[in-house]
Design a protein around this motif. Structure first.
Motif, PDB file in Angstrom:
ATOM      1  N   LYS A 110       5.584  11.657  11.525  1.00  0.00           N
ATOM      2  CA  LYS A 110       6.086  11.610  10.146  1.00  0.00           C
ATOM      3  C   LYS A 110       5.011  11.354   9.111  1.00  0.00           C
ATOM      4  CE  LYS A 110      10.812  10.615  11.199  1.00  0.00           C
ATOM      5  NZ  LYS A 110      12.018   9.982  10.757  1.00  0.00           N
ATOM      6  N   GLY A 111       3.871  10.804   9.510  1.00  0.00           N
ATOM      7  CA  GLY A 111       2.792  10.581   8.564  1.00  0.00           C
ATOM      8  C   GLY A 111       2.411   9.122   8.409  1.00  0.00           C
ATOM      9  N   SER A 112       1.512   8.890   7.452  1.00  0.00           N
ATOM     10  CA  SER A 112       0.946   7.561   7.228  1.00  0.00           C
ATOM     11  C   SER A 112       0.886   7.249   5.744  1.00  0.00           C
ATOM     12  CB  SER A 112      -0.478   7.487   7.796  1.00  0.00           C
ATOM     13  OG  SER A 112      -0.496   7.803   9.165  1.00  0.00           O
ATOM     14  N   THR A 113       0.892   5.954   5.440  1.00  0.00           N
ATOM     15  CA  THR A 113       0.701   5.473   4.071  1.00  0.00           C
ATOM     16  C   THR A 113      -0.373   4.404   4.100  1.00  0.00           C
ATOM     17  OG1 THR A 113       3.004   5.897   3.487  1.00  0.00           O
ATOM     18  CG2 THR A 113       1.789   4.375   2.072  1.00  0.00           C
ATOM     19  N   PHE A 114      -1.406   4.610   3.282  1.00  0.00           N
ATOM     20  CA  PHE A 114      -2.460   3.625   3.110  1.00  0.00           C
ATOM     21  C   PHE A 114      -2.285   3.023   1.725  1.00  0.00           C
ATOM     22  CE2 PHE A 114      -4.047   6.185   6.472  1.00  0.00           C
ATOM     23  CZ  PHE A 114      -4.898   5.389   7.215  1.00  0.00           C
ATOM     24  N   THR A 115      -2.161   1.701   1.670  1.00  0.00           N
ATOM     25  CA  THR A 115      -2.010   0.988   0.409  1.00  0.00           C
ATOM     26  C   THR A 115      -3.264   0.146   0.181  1.00  0.00           C
ATOM     27  OG1 THR A 115       0.380   0.879   0.736  1.00  0.00           O
ATOM     28  CG2 THR A 115      -0.559  -0.611  -0.906  1.00  0.00           C
ATOM     29  N   VAL A 116      -3.922   0.398  -0.939  1.00  0.00           N
ATOM     30  CA  VAL A 116      -5.129  -0.346  -1.311  1.00  0.00           C
ATOM     31  C   VAL A 116      -4.760  -1.242  -2.486  1.00  0.00           C
ATOM     32  CG1 VAL A 116      -7.500  -0.177  -2.141  1.00  0.00           C
ATOM     33  CG2 VAL A 116      -6.601   1.565  -0.574  1.00  0.00           C
ATOM     34  N   ARG A 117      -5.008  -2.532  -2.322  1.00  0.00           N
ATOM     35  CA  ARG A 117      -4.761  -3.497  -3.399  1.00  0.00           C
ATOM     36  C   ARG A 117      -6.079  -4.160  -3.763  1.00  0.00           C
ATOM     37  NH1 ARG A 117      -0.384  -4.691   0.199  1.00  0.00           N
ATOM     38  NH2 ARG A 117       1.576  -3.925  -0.654  1.00  0.00           N
ATOM     39  N   LEU A 118      -6.374  -4.149  -5.051  1.00  0.00           N
ATOM     40  CA  LEU A 118      -7.569  -4.802  -5.577  1.00  0.00           C
ATOM     41  C   LEU A 118      -7.155  -5.760  -6.682  1.00  0.00           C
ATOM     42  CD1 LEU A 118      -9.843  -1.646  -5.829  1.00  0.00           C
ATOM     43  CD2 LEU A 118     -10.132  -3.537  -4.232  1.00  0.00           C
ATOM     44  N   PRO A 119      -7.915  -6.845  -6.867  1.00  0.00           N
ATOM     45  CA  PRO A 119      -7.566  -7.772  -7.949  1.00  0.00           C
ATOM     46  C   PRO A 119      -7.755  -7.095  -9.306  1.00  0.00           C
ATOM     47  CG  PRO A 119      -9.620  -8.427  -6.896  1.00  0.00           C
ATOM     48  CD  PRO A 119      -9.084  -7.272  -6.121  1.00  0.00           C
TER      49      PRO A 119
END
Length: 83
Positions: free
Chosen positions: A59-68
């Protein structure tokens, strides 16, 4: 926050814990170095951020990038500096 999603083949659960390891790759030897995600992880980590990945095979992938937010990192560094 930035999210990148795909509808590709997904990442098998047994590989999820290793995808940010330097030189880890599931590609043939001549097709990749296994450094891309490791470098991304290092850059984000050095900026006090995080990368979270969710994936489902087929089904796929999700990459979540969080920066301040801008300025938050400088304030934290100044607050922790010896006075």
């Amino acid at each position: 926050m930035l999210e990148v999603r795909d509808q590709g083949c997904g990442i098998p659960p047994e590989n999820l814990d290793r995808i940010f390891d330097p030189f880890f790759t599931t590609k043939a030897n001549w097709r990749g170095t296994g450094l891309g995600l490791s470098v991304c992880h290092t850059i984000v980590d050095n900026h006090d951020g995080e990368i979270v990945v969710t994936s489902e095979v087929g089904k796929g992938s999700t990459f979540t990038v969080r920066l301040p937010a801008a300025g938050q990192r400088e304030d934290a560094v100044q607050a922790s500096a010896p006075g």
